[in-house]
Design a protein around this motif. Structure first.
Motif, mmCIF file in Angstrom:
data_model
loop_
_atom_site.group_PDB
_atom_site.id
_atom_site.type_symbol
_atom_site.label_atom_id
_atom_site.label_comp_id
_atom_site.label_asym_id
_atom_site.label_seq_id
_atom_site.Cartn_x
_atom_site.Cartn_y
_atom_site.Cartn_z
ATOM 1 N N MET A 253 0.846 -1.191 0.000
ATOM 2 C CA MET A 253 0.000 0.000 0.000
ATOM 3 C C MET A 253 0.885 1.245 0.000
ATOM 4 O O MET A 253 2.088 1.159 0.246
ATOM 5 C CB MET A 253 -0.915 0.016 1.225
ATOM 6 C CG MET A 253 -0.153 0.079 2.544
ATOM 7 S SD MET A 253 -1.227 0.087 3.990
ATOM 8 C CE MET A 253 -2.059 1.670 3.823
ATOM 9 N N CYS B 161 -0.852 7.582 3.834
ATOM 10 C CA CYS B 161 -1.153 7.573 5.260
ATOM 11 C C CYS B 161 -2.306 8.533 5.530
ATOM 12 O O CYS B 161 -2.270 9.688 5.066
ATOM 13 C CB CYS B 161 0.082 7.982 6.059
ATOM 14 S SG CYS B 161 -0.197 8.064 7.846
ATOM 15 N N ASN B 162 -3.294 8.066 6.290
ATOM 16 C CA ASN B 162 -4.443 8.902 6.656
ATOM 17 C C ASN B 162 -4.339 9.467 8.068
ATOM 18 O O ASN B 162 -5.270 10.111 8.540
ATOM 19 C CB ASN B 162 -5.737 8.096 6.546
ATOM 20 C CG ASN B 162 -6.108 7.784 5.106
ATOM 21 O OD1 ASN B 162 -5.414 8.166 4.170
ATOM 22 N ND2 ASN B 162 -7.210 7.082 4.923
ATOM 23 N N GLU C 288 -4.135 6.917 1.909
ATOM 24 C CA GLU C 288 -3.943 5.466 1.836
ATOM 25 C C GLU C 288 -4.532 4.898 0.550
ATOM 26 O O GLU C 288 -5.668 5.209 0.181
ATOM 27 C CB GLU C 288 -4.609 4.778 3.029
ATOM 28 C CG GLU C 288 -3.917 5.032 4.353
ATOM 29 C CD GLU C 288 -4.666 4.419 5.516
ATOM 30 O OE1 GLU C 288 -5.700 3.752 5.279
ATOM 31 O OE2 GLU C 288 -4.232 4.607 6.672
ATOM 32 N N GLY D 271 4.324 -0.681 4.154
ATOM 33 C CA GLY D 271 3.304 0.342 4.022
ATOM 34 C C GLY D 271 3.588 1.436 5.031
ATOM 35 O O GLY D 271 4.225 1.177 6.060
ATOM 36 N N SER E 99 -3.041 -0.828 8.335
ATOM 37 C CA SER E 99 -4.278 -0.232 7.816
ATOM 38 C C SER E 99 -4.621 -0.767 6.430
ATOM 39 O O SER E 99 -5.602 -0.313 5.819
ATOM 40 C CB SER E 99 -4.127 1.299 7.732
ATOM 41 O OG SER E 99 -3.994 1.861 9.009
ATOM 42 N N TYR E 100 -3.842 -1.716 5.946
ATOM 43 C CA TYR E 100 -4.016 -2.229 4.592
ATOM 44 C C TYR E 100 -5.478 -2.574 4.293
ATOM 45 O O TYR E 100 -6.109 -3.373 4.995
ATOM 46 C CB TYR E 100 -3.151 -3.478 4.383
ATOM 47 C CG TYR E 100 -3.488 -4.204 3.107
ATOM 48 C CD1 TYR E 100 -3.014 -3.741 1.881
ATOM 49 C CD2 TYR E 100 -4.321 -5.325 3.119
ATOM 50 C CE1 TYR E 100 -3.341 -4.388 0.696
ATOM 51 C CE2 TYR E 100 -4.652 -5.972 1.933
ATOM 52 C CZ TYR E 100 -4.161 -5.496 0.733
ATOM 53 O OH TYR E 100 -4.504 -6.128 -0.441
#
Length: 453
Positions: free
Chosen positions: A160, A163-164, A179, A206, A211-212
């Protein structure tokens, strides 16, 4: 004009991006060289996590521009996070740059170099420079190819991008975007191909790897998309070890904790970023957990794997961190007992909330606090390594050590091992009887019945 040298700064994500660029360039007919002095083109893949990393890359670019005086056809490019962060400002500071490529445009590098070289050969107007920083849908799916070095034992796999999170100190959301996850099937196909080429260990990458796919793929049977991916990779024949980085504490729900119990190929090593061991500092950093919740995660992991190995990221000298706050953080750092850690002195990142926070910490105090944590880490790492004396550890043989005539490899707990071996054992899992330990390494003899070392 087809010899390219790529210098990489920063994290494993950057290393993986550089490998993808190298693979794409080779497919286009370029030659990847190991020495910048042999290159017609030098590309700097940069990092923006700390100011020092950016200054190193800028200094390197400034040094390399001198080659244009001797060779006007020499091409110089900057890629990655600093390119994305600073953008066209880099051209103002370094007008001799030919190429500035952002984090969603690595796959465009071969086209841009082709255009620059064709223009130099009189096949079109030569642009003063090319700046390509725009977002591009699906760019996360372009980081999928590997150079395929002979005897490659381990490989990074990007699952991935982006980043959020909104941590007050971090520039990554700006440099990497939101993301974006790759499909599970494509990742499984990539890892299967790596296994068929002889790779035994993969590290999934990632910005917030745990968080994938949380917004893209459904939870199935109470398991997150990330745990579903781990299960599928665990089933790939030929892959012996799975690691991942970098996660976020909030990603360690029960399904991931239990994956360490249930998936034999998932190594008992967790990189679990802390950033601070003081709740006041964590709130100021906009980190969405407390130290109590963090300790619960550590204890839940140690419950399923009592000998779990832990590493972390931690920042000293965050704005407003008092001496009492730091003492609390240092005490918690010591309580966890990390096997390894990346200790960072807070670095101002333009455009982040922490940049304008009051009570910035003096450099000298950040240096002192940094050393306090390094001293704690030295003791805990040495204690763990010495606890392994007399034990037998499984080691994946990576190749010759940098010094001497020894070989090196990693244990499942990510400890470096040094031992006598033979090239025939590269890529093999062997048992090592540990007879000496230092802070950073284990030493011993391999136990391999019927095979001479």
């Amino acid at each position: 004009m087809n010899r390219v040298y790529i210098k990489t700064y920063g994290c494993q994500m950057n290393e993986r991006d550089s490998e993808q660029v190298a693979s794409s360039l080779r497919d286009r007919g370029y030659s990847i060289v190991d020495n910048e002095h042999d290159a017609d083109v030098v590309l700097l893949n940069t990092c923006s996590v700390r100011d020092q990393a950016e200054q190193k890359a800028i200094g390197k670019a400034g040094y390399l521009k001198k080659r244009k005086v001797e060779n006007p056809n020499f091409l110089l490019g900057v890629m990655g996070c600093m390119a994305q962060n600073r953008g066209s400002e880099l051209i103002d500071r370094l007008p001799d740059l030919d190429l500035v490529v952002g984090t969603q445009k690595f796959h465009r590098v071969p086209d841009h170099l082709d255009n620059l070289i064709q223009s130099m050969n009189g096949q079109g107007p030569r642009p003063s420079s090319i700046v390509d920083l725009a977002e591009e849908a699906g760019s996360q799916n372009t980081i999928r190819d590997h150079i395929g070095k002979q005897g490659q034992v381990s490989a990074y796999v990007s699952i991935m991008q982006g980043c959020n999170m909104n941590c007050a100190f971090c520039i990554v959301p700006k440099t990497r975007g939101r993301e974006r996850a790759r499909p599970i099937e494509e990742i499984v196909d990539e890892v299967t191909g790596l296994a068929e080429s002889g790779v035994k260990e993969v590290t999934l990458l990632g910005q917030i790897v745990t968080s994938y796919g949380r917004r893209d793929f459904p939870v199935v049977g109470g398991k997150s998309p990330f745990v579903q991916l781990l299960e599928k990779i665990n089933d790939i024949r030929g892959i012996e070890r799975i690691r991942f980085t970098s996660p976020h504490p909030r990603g360690f729900k029960q399904d991931l904790v239990e994956a360490y119990r249930d998936l034999p190929k998932l190594c008992e090593y967790v990189h679990l970023p802390l950033q601070a061991g003081c709740n006041k500092t964590l709130r100021a950093m906009n980190r969405p957990y407390t130290k109590e919740r963090y300790l619960e995660i550590v204890e839940s992991l140690r419950k399923v794997v009592p000998h779990m190995y832990f590493s972390t990221d931690i920042i000293v000298g965050f704005p407003g961190e008092t001496e009492e706050d730091f003492d609390e953080s240092a005490k918690f750092f010591e309580e966890i007992g990390y096997d390894m850690a990346y200790v960072f002195k807070y670095s101002i990142r333009t455009g982040t909330p922490a940049e304008v926070m009051p009570d910035q910490i003096p450099t000298e105090e950040k240096e002192r606090r940094n050393q306090v944590l390094l001293d704690i880490l030295h003791k805990s790492s040495l204690k763990r390594n010495e606890s392994l004396l007399g034990t037998t550890q499984q080691v994946l043989v990576e190749g010759p050590a940098k010094k001497g005539d020894k070989f090196t490899g990693k244990t499942r707990g990510f400890r470096t091992a040094i031992f006598d071996a033979d090239e025939r054992l590269i890529g093999q899992l062997v048992d090592l009887k540990v007879d000496r330990a230092t802070v950073s390494s284990l030493y011993g003899d391999i136990e391999l019945a019927g095979v001479e070392r």
